[in-house]
Design an enzyme around this catalytic site. Structure first.
Site: not given
Length: 488
Positions: A89, A129, A142, A202, A269-270
Site C-alpha cells: 500500500g 513520494k 514515510g 497498479r 505494485d510498480n
C-alpha cells in the site's frame, strides 16, 4: 487562488469508496524549499498560474486544491521479486488530486505512440513520494531522500525526451529533515516529490481484491479502469481490458529497451494499467549493450536485468490475469496474455525506428534494421556506447558524414556495421529537418549515465549548487522538443 481556466478537478478514484484507500494527512515538515517546479507539466492541468507560495502550500504542505477531497493512501498488494506481499500500500505517498488534462495537453505527448494513446481530457493524477507516514508505512518513516527525489526528476526527464511513456516529475520540495538510511551516507537531506501520471492503479490493486476474494471489488476496479483509461473496451469485458493493458505494457517495455533503460524493480505494485512508467528508485541507463545489466544492488539474481524486462513485465501481467479470473473465464484471459509477445516485437520495431529517426518500410525491412542495430551494439562492446549510436545515425543516410567524421567514426566499420548501414539506408528519414537543430552539431548526445547523475548530486550535496541539475533538465527539454512530434 489563480488556477487557470483549464484546471478541471475530477477526483474519480474516490468514487470507488473506502475499500480502496485511506484518508491521510501529510507530514508537517520543518522547511519547504522549492527546488524543481515543472511548469510545462503544470500547464497541462491548468496549474501553471500558481504563485510559488501557493505551489508550496499545495505541494509542500498539501493543502487540497480546489475541488479535491484531500489525500488518500491507496491500498494494494503485490509480488516483490516474485514473492507475494499482502502488507503493501502507499507507505510514503498518496494520491493528492485528480484532474482532467487541459485541451492542448494531449498535443504535448512526447511521441506518436504517446499521442495516439491519449485524447484531450485524459484523467491525470498527482501522486506523492515522501509525504509522510500512512497506515501502510509498516516500519518506514514515510520520507524520501533529496537524492532520491533528484534521481526521479532526472529519470523522468530523460525518458520523456526519448519518447518513453512516463510519469513526469511535477514538483520537488526540500523538507529540512535529516534522514537515516542504511544504503547511503547518513544523515541525508529530505524531500517530497509530486509526480503527474495517467494513473496510479497498479496490477497489485487488482491482486489485493482477488486475495480478499472480493469479486465485487475486482468487478468495480475493472469497470473503473476500463471506463477511465481504456474506454474502447466494452463494459464488463475483463479479457478485453486485460488485452488493452497487455498492449500498453508491451509498448512501454519496448520503449524501455530502445532507450537502454533498466527500471530496476518491476514488482507488480510498480506497474500500472495505463502502461506508463513511474516510481524510479534504483534505475540505470545502459553505458553499452549488456543484457545482464542490473540497476539494483539487491537484484543479485538479475531478475530485472535489462534484457529480462520483457519477461518480467509478462510475468507481472500473468498475475493481473490471475486476479481477473474471479470475473472472467481463463481461456479468453490466456488469449489476451498470449498477445504480449507479438505486440512487444511490433512495438520494439517501432521504438527503434523512432530512435533512429527513420520511416517504416514494412515488417521485414524494419525487422532487419532492428536485428542489425542490436548486432552492432552487441559486437561493438564497451567502445560502442548505447546512446551515441542513435545520436550519430539519427536520420539514417542524411547523417552519414556527421557520423563517419565524428568522434566515433573509427568504430563504424566491419561486417556488423555494413549490415547496419545497409538496413538503415533502406529507410527514408522521418522529418529530416530535425537534423538542423543545434543539438546535432554537438559531438556528444545527452546521456544519463551514473557518473553524471552522481556529479549532479555531489554539487547539491557539497555546495547546494543546483545549476548543474537545472542545466541538464534544460538540455533534456531541448532534446524532447527536437525529437517529439509535437514539442508543446
Amino acid at each position: 487562488m489563480p488556477v487557470s481556466p483549464n484546471y478541471a478537478p475530477d477526483p474519480r478514484f474516490f468514487d470507488l469508496g473506502e475499500d480502496y484507500g485511506d484518508a491521510v494527512r501529510a507530514a508537517a515538515f520543518p522547511k519547504t524549499i522549492l527546488r524543481v517546479r515543472n511548469d510545462r507539466a503544470a500547464a497541462s492541468v491548468g496549474l501553471e498560474t500558481l504563485t510559488d507560495e501557493e505551489w508550496i502550500a499545495h505541494f509542500g504542505r498539501f493543502e487540497p486544491l480546489p475541488g479535491q477531497p484531500g489525500p488518500v493512501a491507496m491500498r494494494y498488494h503485490g509480488h516483490q521479486f516474485r514473492t507475494y506481499n499482502p502488507d503493501l500500500g502507499d507507505g510514503r505517498g498518496f494520491l493528492a488530486a485528480q484532474m482532467r488534462e487541459a485541451p492542448l495537453g494531449a498535443q504535448a505527448a512526447s511521441d506518436r505512440v504517446a499521442r495516439d494513446s491519449a485524447s484531450p481530457g485524459r484523467l491525470l493524477d498527482l501522486g506523492t513520494k515522501g509525504s509522510g507516514q500512512t497506515p501502510w508505512s509498516r516500519a518506514g518513516d514515510g520520507r524520501l531522500t533529496l537524492k532520491g527525489g533528484v534521481r526521479e526528476v532526472l529519470a523522468a526527464a530523460m525518458l520523456e525526451s526519448q519518447g518513453v511513456p512516463t510519469s513526469r516529475a511535477f514538483s520537488l520540495i526540500e523538507t529540512g529533515e535529516d534522514l537515516e538510511r542504511g544504503d547511503e551516507p547518513s544523515p541525508t537531506r529530505s524531500a517530497v516529490l509530486v509526480r503527474l501520471s495517467h494513473s496510479h492503479i497498479r496490477f497489485g490493486t487488482f491482486q489485493r481484491a482477488a486475495y480478499l476474494g472480493r469479486t465485487d471489488m475486482v468487478e468495480a476496479l475493472v469497470e473503473h479502469a476500463r471506463s477511465l483509461y481504456h474506454p474502447g473496451v466494452a463494459a464488463g469485458d475483463a479479457p478485453g481490458f486485460l488485452r488493452a493493458v497487455v498492449e500498453a505494457s508491451a509498448r512501454l517495455t519496448a520503449r524501455w529497451i530502445a532507450a537502454g533503460f533498466v527500471h530496476g524493480v518491476l514488482n507488480t505494485d510498480n506497474l500500472n494499467v495505463t502502461g506508463e512508467s513511474f516510481d524510479y528508485g534504483p534505475w540505470r541507463f545502459l553505458p553499452h549493450y549488456e543484457p545482464g545489466f542490473t540497476a539494483a544492488y539487491f537484484d543479485q539474481t538479475g531478475l530485472y536485468a535489462f534484457a529480462r524486462q520483457p519477461e518480467a513485465v509478462f510475468w507481472a501481467l500473468t498475475q493481473l490475469g490471475g486476479a481477473l479470473k474471479l470475473v472472467a473465464d481463463a481461456g479468453p484471459l490466456t488469449e489476451a496474455l498470449n498477445g504480449f509477445g507479438p505486440a512487444y516485437i511490433r512495438e520494439l520495431r517501432a521504438a527503434f525506428l523512432a530512435r533512429l529517426g527513420v520511416q517504416s518500410l514494412g515488417e521485414a525491412a524494419d525487422q532487419r534494421l532492428l536485428d542489425a542495430t542490436l548486432a552492432l551494439l552487441r559486437e561493438g562492446g564497451e567502445a560502442q556506447r548505447w546512446e551515441p549510436l542513435f545520436f550519430d545515425w539519427f536520420g539514417g543516410f542524411a547523417s552519414s558524414a556527421r557520423a563517419l567524421q565524428g568522434p566515433r567514426g573509427k568504430l563504424y566499420q566491419g561486417e556488423a556495421f555494413d549490415a547496419f548501414r545497409f538496413a538503415l539506408f533502406e529507410h527514408a528519414p522521418d522529418r529530416p529537418e530535425r537534423l538542423e537543430a543545434p543539438m546535432f552539431a554537438a559531438a556528444e548526445p545527452e546521456e544519463m549515465l551514473i557518473d553524471e547523475v552522481e556529479a549532479i548530486w555531489a554539487a547539491i550535496e557539497a555546495d547546494d549548487h543546483w545549476a548543474p541539475l537545472h542545466a541538464k533538465l534544460a538540455r533534456l527539454e531541448t532534446a524532447r522538443q527536437v525529437l517529439s512530434l509535437n514539442p508543446a
